[in-house]
Design a protein around this motif. Structure first.
Motif, PDB file in Angstrom:
ATOM      1  N   ALA A 246       0.827  -1.208   0.000  1.00  0.00           N
ATOM      2  CA  ALA A 246       0.000   0.000   0.000  1.00  0.00           C
ATOM      3  C   ALA A 246       0.858   1.253   0.000  1.00  0.00           C
ATOM      4  O   ALA A 246       0.555   2.233  -0.706  1.00  0.00           O
ATOM      5  CB  ALA A 246      -0.930  -0.011   1.217  1.00  0.00           C
ATOM      6  N   ALA A 247       1.938   1.248   0.782  1.00  0.00           N
ATOM      7  CA  ALA A 247       2.817   2.420   0.840  1.00  0.00           C
ATOM      8  C   ALA A 247       3.507   2.665  -0.498  1.00  0.00           C
ATOM      9  O   ALA A 247       3.613   3.811  -0.955  1.00  0.00           O
ATOM     10  CB  ALA A 247       3.856   2.225   1.945  1.00  0.00           C
ATOM     11  N   VAL A 248       3.969   1.601  -1.151  1.00  0.00           N
ATOM     12  CA  VAL A 248       4.626   1.750  -2.456  1.00  0.00           C
ATOM     13  C   VAL A 248       3.653   2.308  -3.483  1.00  0.00           C
ATOM     14  O   VAL A 248       3.991   3.217  -4.259  1.00  0.00           O
ATOM     15  CB  VAL A 248       5.204   0.396  -2.914  1.00  0.00           C
ATOM     16  CG1 VAL A 248       5.643   0.463  -4.374  1.00  0.00           C
ATOM     17  CG2 VAL A 248       6.371  -0.006  -2.026  1.00  0.00           C
ATOM     18  N   TYR A 249       2.436   1.814  -3.487  1.00  0.00           N
ATOM     19  CA  TYR A 249       1.455   2.314  -4.460  1.00  0.00           C
ATOM     20  C   TYR A 249       1.130   3.786  -4.199  1.00  0.00           C
ATOM     21  O   TYR A 249       1.108   4.599  -5.124  1.00  0.00           O
ATOM     22  CB  TYR A 249       0.184   1.483  -4.409  1.00  0.00           C
ATOM     23  CG  TYR A 249      -0.895   1.999  -5.339  1.00  0.00           C
ATOM     24  CD1 TYR A 249      -0.841   1.747  -6.700  1.00  0.00           C
ATOM     25  CD2 TYR A 249      -1.939   2.778  -4.842  1.00  0.00           C
ATOM     26  CE1 TYR A 249      -1.822   2.246  -7.565  1.00  0.00           C
ATOM     27  CE2 TYR A 249      -2.917   3.285  -5.682  1.00  0.00           C
ATOM     28  CZ  TYR A 249      -2.845   3.005  -7.042  1.00  0.00           C
ATOM     29  OH  TYR A 249      -3.801   3.516  -7.895  1.00  0.00           O
ATOM     30  N   LEU A 250       0.853   4.130  -2.930  1.00  0.00           N
ATOM     31  CA  LEU A 250       0.481   5.502  -2.613  1.00  0.00           C
ATOM     32  C   LEU A 250       1.607   6.483  -2.901  1.00  0.00           C
ATOM     33  O   LEU A 250       1.359   7.611  -3.345  1.00  0.00           O
ATOM     34  CB  LEU A 250       0.067   5.605  -1.141  1.00  0.00           C
ATOM     35  CG  LEU A 250      -1.262   4.938  -0.750  1.00  0.00           C
ATOM     36  CD1 LEU A 250      -1.451   4.972   0.752  1.00  0.00           C
ATOM     37  CD2 LEU A 250      -2.429   5.627  -1.443  1.00  0.00           C
ATOM     38  N   GLU A 251       2.842   6.070  -2.667  1.00  0.00           N
ATOM     39  CA  GLU A 251       3.963   6.990  -2.797  1.00  0.00           C
ATOM     40  C   GLU A 251       4.510   7.056  -4.217  1.00  0.00           C
ATOM     41  O   GLU A 251       4.988   8.117  -4.651  1.00  0.00           O
ATOM     42  CB  GLU A 251       5.082   6.575  -1.832  1.00  0.00           C
ATOM     43  CG  GLU A 251       6.209   7.571  -1.698  1.00  0.00           C
ATOM     44  CD  GLU A 251       5.726   8.900  -1.137  1.00  0.00           C
ATOM     45  OE1 GLU A 251       6.317   9.924  -1.526  1.00  0.00           O
ATOM     46  OE2 GLU A 251       4.765   8.909  -0.347  1.00  0.00           O
TER      47      GLU A 251
END
Length: 431
Positions: A234-239
């Motif tokens: 989730a963090a990789v996608y959002l960032e």
């Protein structure tokens, strides 16, 4: 027109003023360093005070007193087919009183008092000897077993003759018997292996932390297996991939808010979602791991996004300039460089999950579970809930085991954090 005011400061005065300014600045820096050292000293003092108090209260739980007594395996009282049904404690008490020349009354008051000094473990060990070798029936054999919790407290000095009678369960007569056993060499002090090889028990001298340790380990495995991949993804996608807009901003605000939600709310969510709706087994590591995974996700996402932001933009630009795709740039270059920060967030979230108690109480891990779990769906306890149960127990001997369980929990956390730190250093890169 007025003329400009001439510089009336001489060179010596300017030097003096400069020196006073430097001196004041160095004094401020010195005071700041002193305040920092005082803050560290106060924090370390409180930490040492806390650990010292826990060690002082719990170190006695790591050793125990056991009794070695001769027992005549009376054929008239032992059932060969079912030896564990024999009241070996009663047999030992009567034989011990007979050797001391003590005559009991018709109600067996003295026999009952002597029995209270023996742990029920004696019955199981004597029965195991008969099952393994039935030929022992009719012979006098030596049996070694722990003493009862109150007798153990007396030998450890937690209960003395000066203790008011209404605050102790050991009578003066029982203390005299215990002194005689110690004087005769029938009682020895050994390392308390039962604390690490047994599960929970209603008898303090037999209670151990193994079931809770295994339950906590299984629960953390479920938490890590769910929270780490989902949180990092989730963090990789959002960032790195998502387009900035209102929806993304709304998601980011909610993630930050979820990180501050009280843990008991997650426990209520676990009861409603995983137990009442999904009908997953209550008080199991599976449900506990799912609840703790929900708690750990916001922390992992926030820490991972911060680690990705810390990677220099030149890394991305260089990879893209060499022909790498956006996905290759992120997963081959950016994410490996951000891995130390990702592992830091993982350490924080897992340590937080390991020490949580409130959500575990709501999903049923406060119940008494004596066995050792063998799967993630078996009912079990956890170290935080075990500390809660033992501290609220009425028996005084459980209080020293509460402090011992806290020390085991701290050791568990230190080992887990040390392993994560080693992994973080292995992936660490400098640029």
């Amino acid at each position: 027109m007025t003329e400009a005011t001439p510089d009336i400061l001489t060179e010596g005065a300017r030097d003096s003023l400069l020196k006073r300014g430097l001196k004041a600045r160095y004094a401020r820096e010195g005071r700041f360093k002193l305040y920092g050292l005082l803050a560290i000293g106060v924090a370390m003092s409180f930490l040492l005070l806390l650990l010292g108090r826990i060690i002082e209260q719990g170190h006695t739980a790591f050793y125990a007193n056991q009794i070695t007594v001769p027992v005549y395996m009376d054929p008239a009282r032992i059932d060969r087919a079912y030896p564990q049904g024999t009241n070996f404690q009663q047999m030992v008490a009567q034989q011990s009183l007979a050797r001391m020349g003590v005559t009991d009354d018709e109600r067996g008051t003295k026999t009952t008092a002597y029995r209270a000094l023996l742990s029920s473990e004696l019955k199981f060990r004597a029965a195991a000897m008969i099952r393994e070798n039935p030929a022992l029936i009719g012979q006098t054999v030596t049996v070694t077993a722990p003493v009862s919790d109150e007798a153990d407290l007396y030998y450890k000095g937690e209960v003395t003759r000066e203790t008011p009678a209404d605050q102790r369960k050991v009578s003066d007569q029982q203390m005299a018997w215990l002194d005689g056993l110690k004087r005769d060499g029938a009682v020895s002090t050994t390392f308390n292996t039962l604390l690490f090889t047994n599960g929970d028990s209603t008898e303090p001298e037999l209670a151990g932390v193994l079931g809770a340790v295994v339950g906590s380990a299984l629960m953390l495995l479920v938490t890590a297996a769910l929270a780490i991949p989902l949180g990092v993804g989730a963090a990789v996608y959002l960032e790195e991939f998502s387009k900035k807009g209102r929806i993304t901003d709304l998601i980011e605000v909610n993630i930050n808010n979820l990180a501050a939600v009280p843990s008991i709310v997650y426990g209520l969510l676990g009861v409603a979602l995983f137990i009442n709706w999904a009908h997953l087994p209550r008080s199991s590591p599976l449900v506990g791991g799912l609840v703790l995974a929900l708690m750990a996700l916001p922390t992992i996402i926030i820490a991972t996004r911060s680690a990705l932001k810390a990677v220099p933009p030149s890394i991305r630009e260089a990879a893209l300039a060499m022909g790498a795709s956006r996905t290759q740039t992120v997963f081959h270059h950016v994410l490996p460089l951000a891995m130390p920060g990702v592992l830091t967030g993982t350490i924080i979230s897992m340590a937080h999950a390991l020490g949580e108690t409130a959500p575990l109480l709501l999903i049923g891990m406060v119940s008494f579970v004596p066995g050792i779990p063998h799967s993630v769906t078996a009912p079990t306890g956890a170290l935080p809930s075990l500390v809660y149960i033992w501290e609220n127990a009425s028996e005084r001997a459980f209080h020293e085991r509460t402090a011992a369980a806290i020390l085991v929990l701290l050791a568990f956390m230190i080992v887990m954090n040390a392993a994560a730190i080693l992994l973080r250093r292995r992936f660490e890169r400098r640029w």
